[in-house]
Design an enzyme around this catalytic site. Sequence first.
Site, PDB file in Angstrom:
ATOM      1  N   GLU A  68       0.818  -1.215   0.000  1.00 34.44           N
ATOM      2  CA  GLU A  68       0.000   0.000   0.000  1.00 34.44           C
ATOM      3  C   GLU A  68       0.846   1.257   0.000  1.00 34.44           C
ATOM      4  O   GLU A  68       0.734   2.092  -0.890  1.00 34.44           O
ATOM      5  CB  GLU A  68      -0.946  -0.004   1.213  1.00 34.44           C
ATOM      6  CG  GLU A  68      -2.062  -1.032   1.114  1.00 34.44           C
ATOM      7  CD  GLU A  68      -3.066  -0.883   2.233  1.00 34.44           C
ATOM      8  OE1 GLU A  68      -2.758  -0.210   3.235  1.00 34.44           O
ATOM      9  OE2 GLU A  68      -4.171  -1.447   2.117  1.00 34.44           O
ATOM     10  N   GLU A 308      -7.489  18.577  39.634  1.00 34.89           N
ATOM     11  CA  GLU A 308      -8.358  19.736  39.840  1.00 34.89           C
ATOM     12  C   GLU A 308      -7.613  21.063  39.897  1.00 34.89           C
ATOM     13  O   GLU A 308      -8.208  22.108  39.673  1.00 34.89           O
ATOM     14  CB  GLU A 308      -9.174  19.556  41.135  1.00 34.89           C
ATOM     15  CG  GLU A 308     -10.186  18.415  41.054  1.00 34.89           C
ATOM     16  CD  GLU A 308     -11.046  18.295  42.291  1.00 34.89           C
ATOM     17  OE1 GLU A 308     -10.680  18.893  43.327  1.00 34.89           O
ATOM     18  OE2 GLU A 308     -12.074  17.597  42.238  1.00 34.89           O
TER      19      GLU A 308
END
Length: 474
Positions: A68, A308
């Site tokens: 390919e 946080e």
Amino acid sequence: MNVQKKNTFPKTPTGISGLDEITKGGFPKGRPILICGSAGCGKTLLAMQFLVKGITDYNEPGVFMSFEESAGDLAQNVLSLGFDLDKLKTEKKLRIDHVRIERSEIEETGEYDLEGIFIRLNHAIDSIGAKRVVLDTIESLFAGMSNDTLLRAEIRRLFEWLKGKGVTTIITGERGENSLTRQGLEEYVSDCVVLLDFRVIDQIATRRLRIVKYRGSTHGTNEYPFLIDENGISVMPVTSLKLDYKSPGDIISTGLPALDNLFTAGGIYRGSSTLITGTAGTSKTILAAHFAMSSCRRKEKVLYFSFEESPDQLARNMATIGINLQSQIRAKLLLVHASRPSLQGLEMHLLVLNKLMTEFEPKTVIIDPISSLITIGSSSEVRAMLVRLMDTLKINQVNALFTSLTQLNSSNSNDATVDAVSSLADNWINVKNEDSKGNRVRSLLIVKARGMGHYNDCQHFIITNKGIRFLTQN
């Protein structure tokens, strides 16, 4: 008594992180291996990494025959992963052969075969003494053939020829609708078949790998998450098959002498895992910061995962109560890694942690809070991820501390995160905020401590400009 010598199944190590663990040593030596999956799942990359690692780690030259992509495109695609294919070709350790197949140019007759491919492949293998071969992808090779009987005969002949050459070969194939590949190749490559899967759930992409078949060898049978990053493919095997890690007997401090005294041993075991639960504003992060400082004072590195707060915000907030994290960051004893949980899936977080552990070599790891992980996975998925994490930490005798946010006015036993990790943690500390005559009262309770006694009553504390101070003591 006669002892029969145990035969060792010959294997070729893949050099791919985690995959050799799952396959118990690698792919079958000198045999074809089928790697199948849908477009974009990582087949070509896994095959190329197998070749490159074979050259760089095991001195086994390789041949990549592509049906390919051109050699230039392949080299460009993997250059960002640190794979310098041009250099390996110059050193005569790698051969890349691009075979262009055009359906319109193929005139199929009863005598049609792959003899030309065999000649080219044989020359490439012999020219560098190749031990590893990749054929990518085999559907392109048979694109011009409509005679199923002839096609299957040629597939069988190709695989037998490869076995005869004694090379370990990866053959990639596209996933079929009712079979693993479009041509049913798994019927012919019976020694080892690996299925790659790429799925998107709740907008989070996850790649998974499964060993469908491995003749003559035991292997992991689960689905294993794998990740593609700047270093290539890494597979995340489940490490918790045996609980055979060593458990140190020495005691370390939590960073608060008054808290240490609540444990009969005067602290917690080195290499143990500690869970701190509580609702918002109950000082979980402050306790984690004390724990981090304790490790730094022992000159032991700390890896702090913050979900946080940014590193600067965390350092600024802790500085207001006398905990100087910034000085430890400058001294390179503390590394704060901050990110939103939704940035990536659970497996990627685990991979990042494993990589940072390898690079930074911490003695303490803090995750604040693990409850944020629930937003990107179910309780069972988070638990599975934490099992792998805790096993990794325990094997390396790393001190672990996890904070978890619980919901206000809900029982801990019904909290998804607590359910996921509380039974795994060695120590469990619960912190609360309660109102008493209009005043906030903070309290701490040791729920459990494996292997030692502990104080069973709530301890009240306050937050001062020098951190946490206990008001009562046993």
